[in-house]
Motif scaffolding. Structure first.
Motif, PDB file in Angstrom:
ATOM      1  N   TYR A  19      39.454  36.776  38.981  1.00  0.00           N
ATOM      2  CA  TYR A  19      39.477  37.497  40.244  1.00  0.00           C
ATOM      3  C   TYR A  19      38.467  38.640  40.189  1.00  0.00           C
ATOM      4  N   SER A  20      38.152  39.177  41.326  1.00  0.00           N
ATOM      5  CA  SER A  20      37.259  40.335  41.423  1.00  0.00           C
ATOM      6  C   SER A  20      37.684  41.158  42.632  1.00  0.00           C
ATOM      7  N   SER A  21      36.932  42.207  42.909  1.00  0.00           N
ATOM      8  CA  SER A  21      37.260  43.029  44.075  1.00  0.00           C
ATOM      9  C   SER A  21      37.030  42.256  45.375  1.00  0.00           C
ATOM     10  N   LEU A  22      36.138  41.250  45.337  1.00  0.00           N
ATOM     11  CA  LEU A  22      35.866  40.434  46.523  1.00  0.00           C
ATOM     12  C   LEU A  22      36.816  39.253  46.669  1.00  0.00           C
ATOM     13  N   THR A  23      37.320  38.755  45.550  1.00  0.00           N
ATOM     14  CA  THR A  23      38.248  37.616  45.568  1.00  0.00           C
ATOM     15  C   THR A  23      39.491  37.977  44.759  1.00  0.00           C
ATOM     16  N   LYS A  27      46.542  36.698  47.300  1.00  0.00           N
ATOM     17  CA  LYS A  27      46.442  37.293  48.620  1.00  0.00           C
ATOM     18  C   LYS A  27      47.670  36.904  49.421  1.00  0.00           C
TER      19      LYS A  27
END
Length: 88
Positions: A19-23, A27
């Motif tokens: 995961y990252s800040s964009l994904t 969610k």
């Protein structure tokens, strides 16, 4: 050969939990903001998904299943969780 198997399990688990800040790893989509906030708190604070999910996924790939013990308080809900890893 066991090093290769361990490496493959690590790669599978890593791919499942990257995961990252964009994904984000997880969610929550819910129309009810109160339920959404409760679920986000459960996953982040109680189940500590960012820390636990890698080992849970690796164990699931290795053994084909995974059991998690949920410490549930009748009034407060889920308080803690413990991955029950099999030993064969």
């Amino acid at each position: 050969t066991s090093k290769f198997i361990a490496s493959a399990l690590d790669i599978y688990a890593d791919e499942m939990t990257t995961y990252s800040s964009l994904t984000p790893m997880l969610k929550v989509e819910c129309e009810n903001e109160e339920i959404k906030a409760i679920l986000e708190s459960l996953y982040a604070n109680v189940l500590n998904m960012e820390h636990n999910l890698f080992s849970w996924c690796r164990t699931m790939c290795k053994y084909g299943d995974l059991f998690v013990y949920l410490d549930i308080d009748e009034n407060k809900g889920i308080q803690n969780c413990i991955g029950l890893h099999q030993k064969k």
